[in-house]
Motif scaffolding. Structure first.
Motif, PDB file in Angstrom:
ATOM      1  N   SER A 128       0.899  -1.203  -0.180  1.00  0.00           N
ATOM      2  CA  SER A 128       0.025  -0.050  -0.176  1.00  0.00           C
ATOM      3  C   SER A 128       0.838   1.232  -0.228  1.00  0.00           C
ATOM      4  CB  SER A 128      -0.842   0.005   1.255  1.00  0.00           C
ATOM      5  OG  SER A 128      -0.083  -0.005   2.554  1.00  0.00           O
ATOM      6  N   PRO A 129       0.454   2.325  -0.589  1.00  0.00           N
ATOM      7  CA  PRO A 129       1.242   3.453  -0.876  1.00  0.00           C
ATOM      8  C   PRO A 129       1.670   4.188   0.750  1.00  0.00           C
ATOM      9  CG  PRO A 129      -0.538   3.688  -2.400  1.00  0.00           C
ATOM     10  CD  PRO A 129      -0.603   2.433  -1.562  1.00  0.00           C
ATOM     11  N   THR A 130       0.566   3.879   1.540  1.00  0.00           N
ATOM     12  CA  THR A 130       0.725   4.527   2.945  1.00  0.00           C
ATOM     13  C   THR A 130       1.784   3.818   3.715  1.00  0.00           C
ATOM     14  OG1 THR A 130      -1.800   4.867   3.105  1.00  0.00           O
ATOM     15  CG2 THR A 130      -0.445   4.805   5.137  1.00  0.00           C
ATOM     16  N   VAL A 131       1.821   2.435   3.337  1.00  0.00           N
ATOM     17  CA  VAL A 131       2.992   1.679   4.244  1.00  0.00           C
ATOM     18  C   VAL A 131       4.290   2.215   3.519  1.00  0.00           C
ATOM     19  CG1 VAL A 131       4.125  -0.452   4.880  1.00  0.00           C
ATOM     20  CG2 VAL A 131       1.723   0.077   5.065  1.00  0.00           C
ATOM     21  N   ARG A 132       4.420   2.300   2.169  1.00  0.00           N
ATOM     22  CA  ARG A 132       5.632   2.568   1.580  1.00  0.00           C
ATOM     23  C   ARG A 132       6.173   4.080   1.819  1.00  0.00           C
ATOM     24  NH1 ARG A 132       4.464   0.953  -4.541  1.00  0.00           N
ATOM     25  NH2 ARG A 132       6.517   1.761  -4.779  1.00  0.00           N
ATOM     26  N   SER A 133       5.280   4.837   2.439  1.00  0.00           N
ATOM     27  CA  SER A 133       5.915   6.039   2.496  1.00  0.00           C
ATOM     28  C   SER A 133       6.788   6.080   3.811  1.00  0.00           C
ATOM     29  CB  SER A 133       4.703   7.100   2.948  1.00  0.00           C
ATOM     30  OG  SER A 133       3.796   6.581   4.328  1.00  0.00           O
ATOM     31  N   LEU A 134       6.595   4.989   4.555  1.00  0.00           N
ATOM     32  CA  LEU A 134       7.522   4.773   5.915  1.00  0.00           C
ATOM     33  C   LEU A 134       7.236   5.935   6.890  1.00  0.00           C
ATOM     34  CD1 LEU A 134      10.766   3.594   4.466  1.00  0.00           C
ATOM     35  CD2 LEU A 134       8.809   2.196   5.448  1.00  0.00           C
ATOM     36  N   SER A 135       6.093   6.591   6.835  1.00  0.00           N
ATOM     37  CA  SER A 135       5.834   7.936   7.580  1.00  0.00           C
ATOM     38  C   SER A 135       4.677   7.032   8.739  1.00  0.00           C
ATOM     39  CB  SER A 135       5.132   8.897   6.999  1.00  0.00           C
ATOM     40  OG  SER A 135       4.597   9.657   8.000  1.00  0.00           O
ATOM     41  N   TRP A 136       5.235   7.007  10.098  1.00  0.00           N
ATOM     42  CA  TRP A 136       4.582   6.258  10.967  1.00  0.00           C
ATOM     43  C   TRP A 136       3.279   7.270  11.354  1.00  0.00           C
ATOM     44  CZ3 TRP A 136       3.519   1.825  12.933  1.00  0.00           C
ATOM     45  CH2 TRP A 136       2.832   1.616  13.876  1.00  0.00           C
ATOM     46  N   ALA A 137       3.243   8.355  11.023  1.00  0.00           N
ATOM     47  CA  ALA A 137       2.162   9.162  11.484  1.00  0.00           C
ATOM     48  C   ALA A 137       0.947   8.717  10.443  1.00  0.00           C
ATOM     49  CB  ALA A 137       2.402  10.587  11.325  1.00  0.00           C
ATOM     50  N   GLN A 138       1.475   8.470   9.293  1.00  0.00           N
ATOM     51  CA  GLN A 138       0.257   7.886   8.210  1.00  0.00           C
ATOM     52  C   GLN A 138      -0.144   6.235   8.467  1.00  0.00           C
ATOM     53  OE1 GLN A 138       1.345   9.005   4.308  1.00  0.00           O
ATOM     54  NE2 GLN A 138       2.352  10.825   4.940  1.00  0.00           N
TER      55      GLN A 138
END
Length: 818
Positions: free
Chosen positions: A91-101
């Motif tokens: 998923s794009p959210t996880v691939r961003s590696l931003s824990w806030a997202q």
């Protein structure tokens, strides 16, 4: 006839029928009578085995199918979880590696799916964030699932204890892919409780006491009804691959190897079927353990039917056996009569008691089914037994001496039915036990002082016909023993007469040979004596003749000095006689005559030493003197000939004392051995080329030494062709010779052997290697055990010096004008 009867109660089940003694023909009759029954039973057994096998195989497949259903259910559930985690990682959210997202996304997915305890995301450096601790998580770089994900692999891993929850759970991981072909930028993991898998595994049952368990890739149980068997990476439990239970260990190995099947094994102290299959989504396997009776209980009805059929077949077989029994009794009677006929024929054909008795024991042992049988000589006063023959022949050993312990008469023990312990006369260990009712003993009457006994241990009770057979056999053995005794006495007399005749022949030849050698010795001694005086006279006067000639020559020289111009007649005579040449050659002539006389004296001395052949008493002599005299006599055979090179004699004489011996006979031994060595070397040289003779010339080596305080050794070795082993073993046999007819009698070495071994209590040993030569070792004692005619040390010294030059006193005693 003393007969200790064997109890009939020893027959199994009280029956007097001995089926083990049936002949082949009786068994054929039994097979004919019960053929139909056996055919039916064979068909029934085969049918039973086929039907039972089909039913049992079907039941086993049903159990395996039940395990397969559970495995498929677990595989489907794990496959769903694996797909869900892979979707999260992509998923794009996880691939961003931003824990806030990522955190709100993970929380919503966890609540939606409802199967996860915790969702985590890990960065390449191993630092993770999860839905429980938040962004600041643990370092999970050492976890297997993290390493697998960072290498691009997704999977379901063995249960581990979470560092966040401290609970045992399953980890499902997947890599977070990058935009290009670079390695993953992180990893996503989901922690799942084991409860769902445990629920499926525990539902796998088939009857009472059945249970299921699951193994990980290392053979460690992850689900098991016994909590002690369950392990994890943080709480390791023993792997079933190293279990002391070998069947369980073998099954665990097959499960780890991703194999499937069902087999019967002895586990948990009972026979159980184990059905096992591997999972597809994880390196795990699930096994179902089912007690044997749970599966095979449906075969009980089939077994009952088979038992009824077997009972009917047994009744049919018993009827057939009863029919054969009557025929077998007739066959047994005929076999007994045939045995008696064979014994009678054997007694008529052979007088060898050993053969007759051994044949009798073997026949009786086979016919009467004897466990063991012995024929012994019994010495009543000493209470001892000597085993003559036995059946079987490897039990105790023929010739073994036994004695009763405690001493007890065999007749008394038979009458009073007492036990006899027979122990070895040498080792004193118990060899046999004669217990009442367990053996039979038949006394065999003989005309000798000792009694014969036939002792046997039957396996079963003996019938009345068997006892009649034993009675007849004992009578035949008594006849055989009497005939064998008479035959043995006759053979002993024949052997004694043959031995006496052979001894007389040898003695006659020995006497003839000794007489020849004695006559030769007397002749040699006479010739030596007759030659000795004139030779000594010539030798003694040569010295004075030399002095006189020197004085005459000196006088002539002085005369020529003072009268250089003699009259013409004297001058002519001097020129005619060549006085100058005579003056120079005359001393050389005298020297040559002296050498010749000295040589004649040495030969005479050797003849005198060798002529001791006629001396009968033991004397102290110098062994080296006898050897040298023998070599002197054989000198002509040792010299080079036109067709044979010289035979070299190498002497290594040790320091020997005077030896007490029959000097003349010992010289005869030296003569025989050395003459044979010369013959062997001559034959060997005739077969060799000239180059071989130059490289390896013929040699005879003589070595003397004192081996101990009371013994010497004389070694005579040649480097000839040697002898084969079969010839060397017979070299001392009388009349044995390998020489052509007319060249040897075969008595020389035989007489030499008697002289050394019998006359001197010594040893004569021959050792030969084919192609390397022959060696004779003579061992004789320094001192004999009977009176010795001693010679003085001065006489010994004189004999040593005799072969060189006489003393001045002896020369004057034989001098000129005597």
């Amino acid at each position: 006839m003393n007969l200790h009867k064997f109890s009939l109660t020893r027959v199994a089940n009280g029956s007097r029928v001995n089926f083990s003694r049936w002949s082949t023909r009786s068994l054929v009759v039994l097979l004919v009578l019960s053929g139909l029954t056996l055919a039916v039973s064979g068909v029934a057994i085969v049918s039973y085995q086929i039907v039972r096998g089909l039913i049992l195989e079907n039941l086993k497949q049903q159990a395996l199918l039940k395990v397969e259903q559970g495995v498929n259910e677990v595989d489907e559930w794990l496959s769903n979880r694996r797909s869900e985690v892979a979707m999260l990682a992509n998923s794009p959210t996880v691939r961003s590696l931003s824990w806030a997202q990522i955190e709100p996304y993970f929380l919503s997915e966890r609540d939606r799916i409802g199967e996860y305890l915790m969702l985590s995301v890990a960065r390449p450096n191993g630092i993770s964030s999860n839905t429980i601790k938040g962004e600041i998580g643990n370092d999970i770089s050492d976890r297997d699932w993290f390493r697998a994900a960072m290498s691009g692999q997704s999977g379901i891993h063995d249960p581990i204890v979470s560092r966040t929850t401290n609970l045992l759970h399953i980890t499902v991981s997947a890599p977070i892919p990058s935009d290009g072909s670079t390695p993953p930028i992180g990893a996503v993991s989901a922690s799942i409780d084991l409860q769902r898998i445990e629920q499926v595994v525990r539902q796998l049952q088939q009857g009472k006491q059945s249970y299921a368990f699951a193994l990980n890739s290392k053979g460690v149980p992850i689900i098991h009804p016994n909590p002690e068997f369950i392990g994890s990476a943080e709480n390791p439990a023993p792997s079933l691959l190293v279990s002391a239970d070998r069947p369980l260990q073998a099954i665990a190995q097959r499960m780890v190897n991703k194999q499937q099947g069902i087999q019967l094994a002895y586990i948990d102290r009972q026979w159980q079927y184990v059905a096992y299959l591997p999972l597809k989504q994880a390196d795990w396997s699930i096994a179902l353990v089912i007690p044997q009776r749970n599966i095979e209980s449906q075969l009980y009805a089939l077994n009952s039917l088979a038992s009824v059929i077997s009972g009917l077949l047994l009744v049919a077989l018993v009827g057939a056996w009863r029919q054969v029994h009557l025929f077998e009794k007739m066959r047994t009677r005929a076999a007994q009569e045939a045995l008696l006929n064979r014994l009678t024929t054997r007694i008529r054909e052979s007088f060898d008691l050993q053969t007759i008795v051994q044949t009798t024991l073997s026949e009786l042992g086979s016919l009467l089914q004897l466990q063991q049988a012995l024929f012994v000589w019994y010495d009543a006063p000493a209470h001892t037994f000597e085993i003559v023959c036995e059946f079987p022949q490897v039990s105790i050993g023929c010739g073994t001496q036994l004695q009763s312990d405690p001493p007890l008469s065999l007749e008394t023990a038979l009458e009073e039915e007492r036990t006899i312990q027979l122990i070895s006369a040498t080792s004193h260990q118990t060899e046999l036990t004669l217990s009442p009712g367990a053996y039979l003993a038949l006394a065999i009457p003989t005309q000798a002082q000792r009694d014969g006994y036939l002792i046997g241990w039957p396996r079963n009770a003996l019938s009345f016909d068997d006892w009649e057979l034993l009675q007849a056999v004992s009578d035949q053995l008594a006849i055989a023993i009497r005939q064998a005794d008479l035959y043995t006495q006759t053979q002993d007399q024949v052997r004694l007469l043959n031995a006496t005749l052979s001894q007389l022949k040898q003695t006659q030849l020995h006497l003839v040979q000794s007489e020849k050698m004695s006559s030769l010795g007397q002749l040699i001694a006479g010739i030596a004596h007759e030659i000795n005086n004139p030779v000594n006279f010539i030798h003694g006067n040569l010295l004075h003749a030399g002095d006189y000639i020197e004085e005459v020559l000196a006088l002539i020289e002085l005369y020529q000095k003072h009268y250089p111009q003699p009259p013409d007649s004297i001058q002519a005579k001097m020129e005619e006689s060549d006085l100058e040449f005579i003056s120079q050659d005359l001393p050389k002539l005298l020297s040559s005559m002296n050498v010749g006389a000295e040589r004649i004296r040495e030969i005479v001395q050797s003849l005198r030493v060798f002529s001791r052949l006629d001396e009968a008493e033991v004397k102290q002599v110098d062994i080296h003197e006898g050897i040298d005299s023998t070599l002197m006599i054989l000198h002509s055979r040792l010299k080079a000939k036109p067709n044979s090179p010289e035979i070299q004699v190498i002497k290594h004489y040790g320091q020997l004392p005077l030896i007490e011996c029959y000097a003349g006979q010992l010289n005869q031994v030296f003569m025989n051995i050395l003459a044979n060595a010369i013959d062997a070397l001559d034959d060997f040289n005739a077969s060799r080329a000239a180059c071989e003779l130059d490289l390896n010339p013929a040699q005879i080596e003589i070595v003397t030494e004192q081996t101990s305080n009371d013994q010497i050794r004389i070694r005579i070795r040649d480097n000839g062709s040697g002898m084969p082993e079969e010839v060397a073993h017979r070299i001392f046999d009388p009349f044995f010779t390998t020489k052509p007819v007319g060249k040897g009698t075969g008595m020389g070495l035989a007489i030499s052997y008697q002289i050394i071994t019998e006359r001197h209590q010594g040893q004569l040993i021959c050792s030969s290697t084919l192609g390397q030569g022959t060696t004779f070792d003579i061992y004789i004692p320094i001192y004999q055990s009977y009176p010795v005619t001693a010679i003085s040390q001065l006489e010994y010294a004189d004999r040593l010096a005799y072969s060189k030059v006489q003393s001045a006193g002896e020369e004057r005693e034989l001098g000129v004008g005597s």
